[in-house]
Design a protein around this motif. Sequence first.
Motif, PDB file in Angstrom:
ATOM      1  N   ILE A 193       0.845  -1.198   0.000  1.00 25.23           N
ATOM      2  CA  ILE A 193       0.000   0.000   0.000  1.00 25.23           C
ATOM      3  C   ILE A 193       0.881   1.249   0.000  1.00 25.23           C
ATOM      4  O   ILE A 193       0.635   2.198  -0.742  1.00 25.23           O
ATOM      5  N   GLU A 194       1.918   1.242   0.827  1.00 22.86           N
ATOM      6  CA  GLU A 194       2.838   2.381   0.888  1.00 22.86           C
ATOM      7  C   GLU A 194       3.521   2.601  -0.464  1.00 22.86           C
ATOM      8  O   GLU A 194       3.737   3.741  -0.880  1.00 22.86           O
ATOM      9  N   PHE A 195       3.852   1.526  -1.144  1.00 24.56           N
ATOM     10  CA  PHE A 195       4.476   1.601  -2.470  1.00 24.56           C
ATOM     11  C   PHE A 195       3.505   2.207  -3.492  1.00 24.56           C
ATOM     12  O   PHE A 195       3.883   3.045  -4.300  1.00 24.56           O
ATOM     13  N   LEU A 196       2.241   1.769  -3.451  1.00 23.53           N
ATOM     14  CA  LEU A 196       1.254   2.221  -4.435  1.00 23.53           C
ATOM     15  C   LEU A 196       0.652   3.578  -4.090  1.00 23.53           C
ATOM     16  O   LEU A 196       0.382   4.379  -4.979  1.00 23.53           O
ATOM     17  N   LEU A 197       0.423   3.823  -2.815  1.00 23.05           N
ATOM     18  CA  LEU A 197      -0.213   5.068  -2.346  1.00 23.05           C
ATOM     19  C   LEU A 197       0.610   5.653  -1.202  1.00 23.05           C
ATOM     20  O   LEU A 197       0.245   5.525  -0.031  1.00 23.05           O
ATOM     21  N   PRO A 198       1.742   6.289  -1.510  1.00 15.93           N
ATOM     22  CA  PRO A 198       2.646   6.762  -0.458  1.00 15.93           C
ATOM     23  C   PRO A 198       2.012   7.756   0.518  1.00 15.93           C
ATOM     24  O   PRO A 198       2.486   7.905   1.637  1.00 15.93           O
ATOM     25  N   ASP A 199       0.939   8.409   0.117  1.00 11.90           N
ATOM     26  CA  ASP A 199       0.278   9.366   1.007  1.00 11.90           C
ATOM     27  C   ASP A 199      -0.637   8.701   2.029  1.00 11.90           C
ATOM     28  O   ASP A 199      -1.083   9.341   2.974  1.00 11.90           O
ATOM     29  N   LEU A 200      -0.896   7.416   1.872  1.00 12.77           N
ATOM     30  CA  LEU A 200      -1.791   6.691   2.786  1.00 12.77           C
ATOM     31  C   LEU A 200      -0.935   6.001   3.849  1.00 12.77           C
ATOM     32  O   LEU A 200      -0.361   4.947   3.624  1.00 12.77           O
ATOM     33  N   VAL A 201      -0.852   6.624   5.011  1.00 13.70           N
ATOM     34  CA  VAL A 201       0.013   6.151   6.084  1.00 13.70           C
ATOM     35  C   VAL A 201      -0.849   5.633   7.237  1.00 13.70           C
ATOM     36  O   VAL A 201      -1.834   6.260   7.612  1.00 13.70           O
ATOM     37  N   PHE A 202      -0.452   4.496   7.788  1.00  8.01           N
ATOM     38  CA  PHE A 202      -1.153   3.906   8.929  1.00  8.01           C
ATOM     39  C   PHE A 202      -0.208   3.846  10.110  1.00  8.01           C
ATOM     40  O   PHE A 202       0.980   3.583   9.956  1.00  8.01           O
ATOM     41  N   THR A 203      -0.757   4.074  11.313  1.00  4.65           N
ATOM     42  CA  THR A 203       0.084   4.089  12.504  1.00  4.65           C
ATOM     43  C   THR A 203      -0.315   3.051  13.535  1.00  4.65           C
ATOM     44  O   THR A 203       0.498   2.675  14.369  1.00  4.65           O
ATOM     45  N   ASN A 204      -1.563   2.598  13.533  1.00  6.17           N
ATOM     46  CA  ASN A 204      -2.035   1.646  14.543  1.00  6.17           C
ATOM     47  C   ASN A 204      -1.737   0.208  14.138  1.00  6.17           C
ATOM     48  O   ASN A 204      -1.601  -0.103  12.956  1.00  6.17           O
ATOM     49  N   ASN A 205      -1.678  -0.644  15.134  1.00  5.18           N
ATOM     50  CA  ASN A 205      -1.534  -2.086  14.918  1.00  5.18           C
ATOM     51  C   ASN A 205      -2.683  -2.790  15.634  1.00  5.18           C
ATOM     52  O   ASN A 205      -2.507  -3.322  16.729  1.00  5.18           O
ATOM     53  N   PRO A 206      -3.854  -2.790  15.022  1.00  2.00           N
ATOM     54  CA  PRO A 206      -5.012  -3.379  15.698  1.00  2.00           C
ATOM     55  C   PRO A 206      -4.936  -4.901  15.745  1.00  2.00           C
ATOM     56  O   PRO A 206      -4.179  -5.527  15.003  1.00  2.00           O
ATOM     57  N   LEU A 222     -10.829   6.897  -0.529  1.00  2.00           N
ATOM     58  CA  LEU A 222      -9.434   6.976  -0.087  1.00  2.00           C
ATOM     59  C   LEU A 222      -8.640   5.714  -0.408  1.00  2.00           C
ATOM     60  O   LEU A 222      -7.442   5.787  -0.702  1.00  2.00           O
ATOM     61  N   THR A 223      -9.292   4.560  -0.378  1.00  3.66           N
ATOM     62  CA  THR A 223      -8.558   3.302  -0.584  1.00  3.66           C
ATOM     63  C   THR A 223      -9.010   2.552  -1.827  1.00  3.66           C
ATOM     64  O   THR A 223      -8.291   2.507  -2.819  1.00  3.66           O
ATOM     65  N   ASP A 224     -10.178   1.959  -1.781  1.00  7.44           N
ATOM     66  CA  ASP A 224     -10.645   1.044  -2.819  1.00  7.44           C
ATOM     67  C   ASP A 224     -10.567   1.644  -4.217  1.00  7.44           C
ATOM     68  O   ASP A 224      -9.990   1.043  -5.131  1.00  7.44           O
ATOM     69  N   ASN A 225     -11.166   2.815  -4.402  1.00  3.91           N
ATOM     70  CA  ASN A 225     -11.215   3.412  -5.732  1.00  3.91           C
ATOM     71  C   ASN A 225      -9.817   3.679  -6.287  1.00  3.91           C
ATOM     72  O   ASN A 225      -9.551   3.427  -7.458  1.00  3.91           O
ATOM     73  N   ARG A 226      -8.938   4.171  -5.442  1.00  4.12           N
ATOM     74  CA  ARG A 226      -7.581   4.481  -5.886  1.00  4.12           C
ATOM     75  C   ARG A 226      -6.795   3.207  -6.209  1.00  4.12           C
ATOM     76  O   ARG A 226      -6.070   3.147  -7.208  1.00  4.12           O
ATOM     77  N   LEU A 227      -6.941   2.184  -5.353  1.00  3.71           N
ATOM     78  CA  LEU A 227      -6.217   0.931  -5.602  1.00  3.71           C
ATOM     79  C   LEU A 227      -6.754   0.220  -6.842  1.00  3.71           C
ATOM     80  O   LEU A 227      -5.975  -0.306  -7.650  1.00  3.71           O
ATOM     81  N   LEU A 228      -8.059   0.196  -7.014  1.00  8.34           N
ATOM     82  CA  LEU A 228      -8.627  -0.451  -8.202  1.00  8.34           C
ATOM     83  C   LEU A 228      -8.287   0.319  -9.464  1.00  8.34           C
ATOM     84  O   LEU A 228      -8.091  -0.279 -10.527  1.00  8.34           O
ATOM     85  N   ASN A 229      -8.168   1.636  -9.359  1.00  8.01           N
ATOM     86  CA  ASN A 229      -7.720   2.421 -10.506  1.00  8.01           C
ATOM     87  C   ASN A 229      -6.304   2.012 -10.924  1.00  8.01           C
ATOM     88  O   ASN A 229      -6.013   1.864 -12.112  1.00  8.01           O
ATOM     89  N   ILE A 230      -5.438   1.811  -9.944  1.00  2.40           N
ATOM     90  CA  ILE A 230      -4.080   1.344 -10.245  1.00  2.40           C
ATOM     91  C   ILE A 230      -4.125  -0.033 -10.903  1.00  2.40           C
ATOM     92  O   ILE A 230      -3.432  -0.290 -11.885  1.00  2.40           O
ATOM     93  N   LEU A 231      -4.956  -0.923 -10.370  1.00  4.37           N
ATOM     94  CA  LEU A 231      -5.086  -2.265 -10.933  1.00  4.37           C
ATOM     95  C   LEU A 231      -5.465  -2.210 -12.413  1.00  4.37           C
ATOM     96  O   LEU A 231      -4.902  -2.938 -13.229  1.00  4.37           O
TER      97      LEU A 231
END
Length: 165
Positions: free
Chosen positions: A57-70, A137-146
């Motif tokens: 995800i970081e490679f494909l969408l560098p602006d999407l950063v996660f900090t928690n470890n649920p 924020l996630t699905d649409n952008r990732l599927l667009n890359i796909l």
Amino acid sequence: MKNLLSIFCAGLFLGCQSPGIILRVKLADSAKPSKVKVLGEFSPKDYEEARKSLELIEFLLPDLVFTNNPTIFWMDSKEFDGLTVGKKEKFILIDKYFKFKEGKVPDNVDYFKFSVVYAHEKVHEERNLNEAETQALTDNRLLNILFTEPNRIRAWNPKNGLPKN
């Protein structure tokens, strides 16, 4: 993956420690609750694969950063790929369909399929966004890359040096 308005399960964390717990999920736009079967918490290997998926995800969408470890659990669901549950302390459930196969080195497609669901749920867990905002924020952008840049997915190389397929 629908907008979770409310889900209540007494002792969710303790209950989820035992495989086979059935959770009743009440969605805002549904008249009746749905049911999912919690199969158990991720193994250390599953958590490692989830971490690698976030590298993708970081490679494909560098602006999407996660900090928690649920805490993450596998579930068996006919309706949902993933769910985020809980109020103060949140948990992520991912359908067993996305589990990495034993004895097979995951390839970039395996990581991508898992990553779409995991990133979606992580956005719910960390940012409390509604379904439409999360999808944007996630699905649409990732599927667009796909669909428009599949070579970017193939170009990713996990940091741990797994062989490329």
